[in-house]
Design a protein around this motif. Structure first.
Motif, PDB file in Angstrom:
ATOM      1  N   ALA A 293       0.828  -1.208   0.000  1.00 16.80           N
ATOM      2  CA  ALA A 293       0.000   0.000   0.000  1.00 16.80           C
ATOM      3  C   ALA A 293       0.860   1.255   0.000  1.00 16.80           C
ATOM      4  O   ALA A 293       0.546   2.252  -0.663  1.00 16.80           O
ATOM      5  N   GLY A 294       1.959   1.224   0.757  1.00 16.94           N
ATOM      6  CA  GLY A 294       2.857   2.374   0.804  1.00 16.94           C
ATOM      7  C   GLY A 294       3.507   2.646  -0.540  1.00 16.94           C
ATOM      8  O   GLY A 294       3.606   3.802  -0.973  1.00 16.94           O
ATOM      9  N   ILE A 295       3.935   1.589  -1.207  1.00 18.60           N
ATOM     10  CA  ILE A 295       4.541   1.741  -2.536  1.00 18.60           C
ATOM     11  C   ILE A 295       3.514   2.278  -3.521  1.00 18.60           C
ATOM     12  O   ILE A 295       3.793   3.202  -4.294  1.00 18.60           O
ATOM     13  N   GLU A 296       2.300   1.698  -3.496  1.00 21.01           N
ATOM     14  CA  GLU A 296       1.245   2.139  -4.411  1.00 21.01           C
ATOM     15  C   GLU A 296       0.934   3.621  -4.215  1.00 21.01           C
ATOM     16  O   GLU A 296       0.785   4.381  -5.183  1.00 21.01           O
ATOM     17  N   ARG A 297       0.881   4.040  -2.957  1.00 22.89           N
ATOM     18  CA  ARG A 297       0.581   5.445  -2.646  1.00 22.89           C
ATOM     19  C   ARG A 297       1.650   6.377  -3.213  1.00 22.89           C
ATOM     20  O   ARG A 297       1.338   7.388  -3.861  1.00 22.89           O
ATOM     21  N   LEU A 298       2.906   6.032  -2.999  1.00 21.82           N
ATOM     22  CA  LEU A 298       3.978   6.902  -3.465  1.00 21.82           C
ATOM     23  C   LEU A 298       4.169   6.811  -4.984  1.00 21.82           C
ATOM     24  O   LEU A 298       4.597   7.773  -5.625  1.00 21.82           O
ATOM     25  N   TYR A 299       3.844   5.670  -5.568  1.00 22.83           N
ATOM     26  CA  TYR A 299       3.879   5.510  -7.023  1.00 22.83           C
ATOM     27  C   TYR A 299       2.854   6.437  -7.685  1.00 22.83           C
ATOM     28  O   TYR A 299       3.158   7.110  -8.675  1.00 22.83           O
ATOM     29  N   LYS A 300       1.665   6.481  -7.114  1.00 28.45           N
ATOM     30  CA  LYS A 300       0.561   7.241  -7.713  1.00 28.45           C
ATOM     31  C   LYS A 300       0.651   8.740  -7.402  1.00 28.45           C
ATOM     32  O   LYS A 300       0.218   9.564  -8.191  1.00 28.45           O
ATOM     33  N   LYS A 301       1.215   9.077  -6.223  1.00 27.55           N
ATOM     34  CA  LYS A 301       1.185  10.478  -5.782  1.00 27.55           C
ATOM     35  C   LYS A 301       2.532  11.161  -6.046  1.00 27.55           C
ATOM     36  O   LYS A 301       3.381  11.276  -5.166  1.00 27.55           O
ATOM     37  N   TYR A 302       2.663  11.656  -7.263  1.00 24.37           N
ATOM     38  CA  TYR A 302       3.880  12.353  -7.674  1.00 24.37           C
ATOM     39  C   TYR A 302       4.116  13.580  -6.791  1.00 24.37           C
ATOM     40  O   TYR A 302       5.253  13.906  -6.443  1.00 24.37           O
ATOM     41  N   GLU A 303       3.012  14.261  -6.410  1.00 21.53           N
ATOM     42  CA  GLU A 303       3.137  15.476  -5.591  1.00 21.53           C
ATOM     43  C   GLU A 303       3.716  15.149  -4.216  1.00 21.53           C
ATOM     44  O   GLU A 303       4.515  15.915  -3.675  1.00 21.53           O
ATOM     45  N   LEU A 304       3.315  14.031  -3.637  1.00 21.79           N
ATOM     46  CA  LEU A 304       3.850  13.633  -2.334  1.00 21.79           C
ATOM     47  C   LEU A 304       5.343  13.339  -2.443  1.00 21.79           C
ATOM     48  O   LEU A 304       6.130  13.760  -1.585  1.00 21.79           O
ATOM     49  N   ARG A 305       5.747  12.629  -3.494  1.00 15.78           N
ATOM     50  CA  ARG A 305       7.171  12.353  -3.680  1.00 15.78           C
ATOM     51  C   ARG A 305       7.963  13.651  -3.801  1.00 15.78           C
ATOM     52  O   ARG A 305       9.019  13.805  -3.196  1.00 15.78           O
ATOM     53  N   ASN A 306       7.433  14.593  -4.560  1.00 15.67           N
ATOM     54  CA  ASN A 306       8.107  15.886  -4.721  1.00 15.67           C
ATOM     55  C   ASN A 306       8.200  16.644  -3.407  1.00 15.67           C
ATOM     56  O   ASN A 306       9.215  17.285  -3.120  1.00 15.67           O
ATOM     57  N   LYS A 307       7.135  16.565  -2.614  1.00 18.40           N
ATOM     58  CA  LYS A 307       7.130  17.240  -1.303  1.00 18.40           C
ATOM     59  C   LYS A 307       8.247  16.682  -0.410  1.00 18.40           C
ATOM     60  O   LYS A 307       8.978  17.429   0.245  1.00 18.40           O
ATOM     61  N   LEU A 308       8.376  15.366  -0.396  1.00 24.48           N
ATOM     62  CA  LEU A 308       9.419  14.726   0.409  1.00 24.48           C
ATOM     63  C   LEU A 308      10.803  15.133  -0.090  1.00 24.48           C
ATOM     64  O   LEU A 308      11.696  15.461   0.707  1.00 24.48           O
ATOM     65  N   ILE A 309      10.985  15.116  -1.411  1.00 25.92           N
ATOM     66  CA  ILE A 309      12.281  15.464  -1.998  1.00 25.92           C
ATOM     67  C   ILE A 309      12.644  16.911  -1.690  1.00 25.92           C
ATOM     68  O   ILE A 309      13.780  17.216  -1.311  1.00 25.92           O
ATOM     69  N   ASN A 310      11.687  17.807  -1.839  1.00 25.12           N
ATOM     70  CA  ASN A 310      11.939  19.231  -1.568  1.00 25.12           C
ATOM     71  C   ASN A 310      12.372  19.444  -0.127  1.00 25.12           C
ATOM     72  O   ASN A 310      13.230  20.288   0.165  1.00 25.12           O
TER      73      ASN A 310
END
Length: 396
Positions: free
Chosen positions: A359-376
């Motif tokens: 579920a965690g992988i699916e969430r981060l795979y689908k949510k590009y904005e969340l990945r960007n938020k973490l990276i920023n």
């Protein structure tokens, strides 16, 4: 000038060994003379040991702890070999009676206890002796030092040990160093009476070194893989949960996610079982074991998401390293997870089971904005912490 002894097993590729290399690099050699005792002079990190460190010669009896029982007998260390056999039998009886999943820690305790009478004392006396990797029987019983310090890198609430046997050993130390607050708390949940001895000193990290190493070579075959790439750097063992990772990827494949590839850098005793699990789940084209890598950083840099599927950790060095390389991170909710990741800020914490990882992988795979938020967030942090060594100088 203080005479310091640091003891560990070897310099095979691993998080503990990487943190030791970093600590040795940052030491103040103007005020400290460092002897390094490795039970076995082996491992890809041997050539990374700072040349200001005095590497002591191998002691034949101690090399047996990095050899098989058969090799120990071949080298004519018969008493130590018999102690190894006894510890293995004793641990197996304990496993069957107690039904524990992994009696390896208990077996290692017994191995040292039974072998102690046949291990030589080191004659030189030190100002400070540091045992960098459990079990700490060598520094506890075979070294003369004005002050003794032991390091803990794991979550002791999750491993089966003989508490009384360990307490006798821990009492030989003046200080016990935990690599995180959560690691300290988990340790004290088991050994509460040692509270006045435990301090926290985090693993020393060098962002400049990690970034330099990440650019040093290419991460084949990942570079040409256009799929969504997951990366894990871990020992292939029960603690690291790679079996759960395989099963989580199978769940995702069943849901139609065929463009996710999971790469694992690491080696260990569970390699054959994990390869069989990959095959039985039909994931040969999606789940890749890359084996032992002296430099894992190009592979972390090449991924889209760093995943730590561990069952328990003290403080995973690789999670901090993935942050330094600006990667979004998913870790399981092991007992010390919140000391490494602030959920939704610099990573995501998922449930510690197969479904949670998927579920965690699916969430981060689908949510590009969340990945960007973490990276920023993580790219604006400073992860250098050589100031942690000041705490060690203080207790020394």
């Amino acid at each position: 000038m203080k005479n310091i002894l640091i003891a560990s097993f070897d310099m095979e590729v691993g998080g503990v060994e990487r943190s030791l290399v970093s600590m040795l690099d940052q030491f103040d050699y103007n005020s400290h003379e460092i002897d390094l005792m490795l039970y076995k002079h082996q491992g890809e990190f041997m050539n990374l040991i700072n040349n200001k460190t005095n590497l002591l010669n191998e002691v034949p009896q101690y090399t047996t702890f990095r050899k098989s029982i058969g090799e120990t007998f071949q080298d004519r260390h018969y008493a130590i070999g018999i102690s190894r056999v006894l510890s293995k039998l004793h641990a197996e009886i304990f496993r069957r009676i107690s039904r524990v999943a992994e009696p390896g820690y208990y077996q290692m305790q017994l191995m040292w206890k039974y072998a102690l009478p046949y291990l030589p004392q080191i004659e030189k006396e030190y100002d400070v002796a540091i045992s960098y990797l459990w079990p700490h029987y060598f520094i506890a019983y075979k070294i003369k030092a004005k002050k003794k310090i032991a390091w803990i890198h794991t979550d002791y609430s999750n491993v089966e040990t003989n508490v009384q046997m360990d307490l006798e050993m821990w009492r030989e130390f003046d200080h016990i160093v935990a690599v995180s607050d959560a690691c300290k708390e988990s340790f004290l949940s088991k050994y509460g009476e040692l509270e006045n001895k435990v301090i926290v000193i985090e693993n020393i990290t060098s962002p400049d070194f990690i970034k330099m190493m990440a650019d040093k070579e290419s991460a084949e075959p990942m570079m040409n893989d256009k799929r969504f790439k997951l990366m894990t750097v871990a020992r292939l063992s029960h603690a690291k949960g790679i079996d759960n990772a395989v099963k989580a990827l199978r769940l995702l494949k069943d849901k139609g996610y065929k463009d996710i590839a999971w790469y694992v850098v690491g080696y260990g005793g569970d390699e054959v079982a994990i390869k069989e699990l990959i095959e039985s789940n039909g994931l040969e084209d999606q789940f890749s074991l890359l084996g032992k890598k002296t430099n894992p950083y190009p592979y972390i840099k090449a991924c889209d998401l760093y995943v730590q599927p561990s069952r328990y950790e003290g403080k995973a060095v690789t999670v901090t390293e993935a942050k330094i390389l600006g990667k979004p991170i998913l870790i399981t909710n092991y007992a010390t997870a919140k000391s490494q990741v602030e959920d939704g800020i610099d990573g995501v914490i998922c449930d510690l089971n197969i479904e949670g990882i998927a579920a965690g992988i699916e969430r981060l795979y689908k949510k590009y904005e969340l990945r960007n938020k973490l990276i920023n967030h993580i790219t604006n942090q400073d992860y250098s912490n050589t100031y942690e060594l000041e705490k060690l100088y203080g207790v020394m």
